[in-house]
Scaffold this motif. Structure first.
Motif, PDB file in Angstrom:
ATOM      1  N   GLY A  38       5.471  -9.049  -4.436  1.00  0.00           N
ATOM      2  CA  GLY A  38       6.059  -7.832  -4.307  1.00  0.00           C
ATOM      3  C   GLY A  38       5.079  -7.299  -2.970  1.00  0.00           C
ATOM      4  O   GLY A  38       5.008  -7.753  -1.905  1.00  0.00           O
ATOM      5  N   ARG A  39       4.555  -6.021  -3.172  1.00  0.00           N
ATOM      6  CA  ARG A  39       3.707  -5.408  -2.078  1.00  0.00           C
ATOM      7  C   ARG A  39       2.264  -6.016  -2.141  1.00  0.00           C
ATOM      8  O   ARG A  39       1.545  -5.584  -1.344  1.00  0.00           O
ATOM      9  CB  ARG A  39       3.652  -4.013  -2.488  1.00  0.00           C
ATOM     10  CG  ARG A  39       4.890  -3.158  -1.944  1.00  0.00           C
ATOM     11  CD  ARG A  39       4.941  -1.699  -2.786  1.00  0.00           C
ATOM     12  NE  ARG A  39       5.255  -1.672  -3.941  1.00  0.00           N
ATOM     13  CZ  ARG A  39       5.585  -0.561  -4.812  1.00  0.00           C
ATOM     14  NH1 ARG A  39       4.909   0.342  -4.387  1.00  0.00           N
ATOM     15  NH2 ARG A  39       6.122  -0.646  -6.030  1.00  0.00           N
ATOM     16  N   PRO A 222      10.544  -1.014  -7.829  1.00  0.00           N
ATOM     17  CA  PRO A 222      10.409   0.336  -7.383  1.00  0.00           C
ATOM     18  C   PRO A 222      11.691   1.180  -7.443  1.00  0.00           C
ATOM     19  O   PRO A 222      12.840   0.639  -7.569  1.00  0.00           O
ATOM     20  CB  PRO A 222       9.975   0.058  -5.790  1.00  0.00           C
ATOM     21  CG  PRO A 222       9.413  -1.495  -5.724  1.00  0.00           C
ATOM     22  CD  PRO A 222      10.490  -2.345  -6.869  1.00  0.00           C
ATOM     23  N   CYS A 248       8.087   7.995  -2.189  1.00  0.00           N
ATOM     24  CA  CYS A 248       7.045   7.095  -1.952  1.00  0.00           C
ATOM     25  C   CYS A 248       6.390   7.449  -0.607  1.00  0.00           C
ATOM     26  O   CYS A 248       7.103   7.820   0.483  1.00  0.00           O
ATOM     27  CB  CYS A 248       7.934   5.623  -1.532  1.00  0.00           C
ATOM     28  SG  CYS A 248       7.191   4.096  -2.287  1.00  0.00           S
ATOM     29  N   TRP A 337       6.543  -1.162   5.665  1.00  0.00           N
ATOM     30  CA  TRP A 337       7.339  -1.490   4.107  1.00  0.00           C
ATOM     31  C   TRP A 337       8.328  -0.408   3.833  1.00  0.00           C
ATOM     32  O   TRP A 337       9.233  -0.503   3.287  1.00  0.00           O
ATOM     33  CB  TRP A 337       6.075  -0.977   3.332  1.00  0.00           C
ATOM     34  CG  TRP A 337       5.188  -2.140   3.242  1.00  0.00           C
ATOM     35  CD1 TRP A 337       3.956  -2.361   3.788  1.00  0.00           C
ATOM     36  CD2 TRP A 337       5.068  -3.575   2.311  1.00  0.00           C
ATOM     37  NE1 TRP A 337       3.404  -3.463   3.591  1.00  0.00           N
ATOM     38  CE2 TRP A 337       4.121  -4.029   2.766  1.00  0.00           C
ATOM     39  CE3 TRP A 337       5.958  -4.091   1.512  1.00  0.00           C
ATOM     40  CZ2 TRP A 337       3.878  -5.408   2.258  1.00  0.00           C
ATOM     41  CZ3 TRP A 337       5.938  -5.075   0.995  1.00  0.00           C
ATOM     42  CH2 TRP A 337       4.706  -6.003   1.019  1.00  0.00           C
ATOM     43  N   VAL A 343      11.633  -2.295  -1.656  1.00  0.00           N
ATOM     44  CA  VAL A 343      10.638  -1.052  -1.875  1.00  0.00           C
ATOM     45  C   VAL A 343      10.895   0.011  -1.099  1.00  0.00           C
ATOM     46  O   VAL A 343      10.889   1.130  -1.938  1.00  0.00           O
ATOM     47  CB  VAL A 343       9.417  -1.757  -1.690  1.00  0.00           C
ATOM     48  CG1 VAL A 343       8.654  -2.029  -0.475  1.00  0.00           C
ATOM     49  CG2 VAL A 343       8.249  -0.514  -2.118  1.00  0.00           C
TER      50      VAL A 343
END
Ligand SMILES: Cc1cc2nc3c(=O)[nH]c(=O)nc-3n(C[C@H](O)[C@H](O)[C@H](O)COP(=O)(O)OP(=O)(O)OC[C@H]3O[C@@H](n4cnc5c(N)ncnc54)[C@H](O)[C@@H]3O)c2cc1C
Length: 403
Positions: A38-39, A222, A248, A337, A343
């Motif tokens: 993922g991140r 997310p 976010c 991002w 996300v």
């Protein structure tokens, strides 16, 4: 044996799957991307170096991450970057002592302040120091400082001081890969969850390639992609509302190769609204690149958005005249991002207008248990929080199975 489906193979989903399997459950992990992590996304960047497009710093107190790294024999590399002592130079210069005194006054004002911005105002600092602190806090949180809870001033990402920081040898993503390797065929890549049918007795998750049946689910995606999943029946109640409002922060990074590696440094550009840093490599030698880090959507746009690194690169060149930046355009890499569909941002922000409802986020809805950095309470926004949230969700599922 309890069957559990885990949505998302970031640190949260993988930690959940790992703990579930250790607790005797049969797990299936569904991951939308063609990679895990993922991140956390480590990529090669010339001359054997690896850069972290997403999560980078292992900070003090990362007990779960250190425990897992030790389990898989992955070494921690001391970065040497003075993370908590980033200072502006040149025309914007302030001394360490000035900054330290300013942080202390703001910390004292934080208890009664309505927002992080209000705490900085209440400290009655010289304007240049107040601007510096506002910029620093906004960058770290990726969110405007007047819409951040004053409590963020006590979080490690925003504090001032001396503390070590590390990264995993070969890249933080190695931990995700190690967990996924152990889970083996249970992990399905390119398998985005599209629809979740649920009742008190079980869950059925549809992807483009098939359907998975289980008794419970850990949903570790997310909140933006979560909102695109169809739930039948729809999610309702306090946890659903808490998930809906998570906001976010927005952050981008710029990596530029150096012709001559430079020792660790951390320099703020207040006017440019970013900080830049150099660090040590795995062998303790200076790493051959510099990283720029900006936060808030406005700052990302002001530096040229997510497509073209040219504007930010020019600003960095003018700012870091102490470094020998490689002039080849191919020696720069921009990582953003907010435009990533899986996300849609960097990490959860303690927004005042949309507060993170910690207690509600950690509560299940029937057989659906929620994990992810945004559900990690005091550890939100961090790799360690993602791992802890996965373990917490797994314990909930296993407890439920036993009852
Ligand atoms: C630029 C940046 C810098 C950061 N710096 C740091 C740092 O220095 N230190 C630190 O500790 N943390 C840092 N972080 C935060 C850290 O990356 C996150 O807190 C953590 O990685 C989140 O893990 P997660 O498992 O909750 O979410 P994610 O890593 O986002 O994992 C969620 C997974 O779910 C998948 N998914 C989404 N939708 C679906 C679907 N419908 N079906 C199936 N799968 C789906 C995604 O593809 C993803 O793999 C940074 C983050 C960014 C972006």
């Amino acid at each position: 044996m309890t069957r559990v489906v885990v949505l998302g193979a970031g640190f949260a989903g993988l930690a959940a799957a790992d703990a579930l399997r250790a607790g005797g459950a049969e797990v299936t992990v569904l991951e939308a991307r063609e990679r895990v992590g993922g991140r956390v996304w480590s990529v090669p960047f010339g001359d054997g170096a690896v850069v972290e497009r997403g999560a980078e710093f292992i900070l003090p107190g990362y007990e779960v991450m250190e425990e897992l790294a030790a389990r898989f024999g992955i070494a921690l590399v001391r970065k040497g970057t003075p993370y908590g002592r980033r200072v502006p130079t040149g025309e914007e210069a302030v001394t360490q002592a000035e900054l330290e005194a300013a942080f202390a006054r703001v910390a004292a004002a934080a208890a009664d302040a309505a927002s992080a911005g209000a705490a900085i105002a209440a400290a009655e600092l010289e304007p240049r120091l107040a601007t510096l602190l506002r910029t620093r806090v906004a960058i770290s949180n990726g969110h405007p400082v007047d819409d951040l809870e004053a409590s963020v001033l006590a979080e490690s990402a925003s504090t001032f001081g001396d503390f070590e920081n590390w990264t995993l040898a070969g890249g933080n993503m190695r931990l995700a890969e190690a967990l996924a390797t152990e889970l083996g065929a249970a992990v399905h890549l390119g398998a985005a969850a599209r629809r979740v049918r649920w009742s008190p007795d079980g869950v059925s998750v549809a992807t483009d390639v098939g359907e998975v049946e289980a008794e419970a689910a850990v949903i570790a995606v997310p909140t933006l992609p979560l909102a695109a999943i169809e739930f039948d029946p729809p999610l309702a109640g306090a946890t659903a509302e808490a998930l809906r409002v998570v906001r976010c922060g927005q952050n981008s990074k710029l990596f530029v190769r150096l012709r001559s590696p430079a020792p660790p440094s951390a320099i703020m550009s207040v006017a440019g609204h970013y900080w830049s840093y150099t660090q040590l490599g795995a062998g303790g030698e200076p790493a051959p690149f510099v990283v720029g880090y900006t936060g808030t959507r406005e700052a990302i746009e002001a530096l040229g958005g997510s497509e073209d690194p040219e504007r930010w690169l020019a600003a960095l060149r003018a700012h870091r005249t102490d470094l020998d930046l490689d002039p080849d355009p191919a020696a720069a890499l921009l990582s953003s991002w907010h435009d990533d569909p899986w996300v849609g941002g960097a990490y959860s922000a303690r927004s005042l207008s949309a507060p993170i409802r910690d207690a509600e986020l950690a509560q299940p809805i029937g057989p659906l248990h929620f994990a992810g950095e945004h559900t990690a309470g005091a550890w939100h926004g961090l790799m360690e929080g993602a791992l802890r949230s996965g373990r917490r969700a797994a314990a909930q599922v296993l407890g439920r199975g036993a009852g």
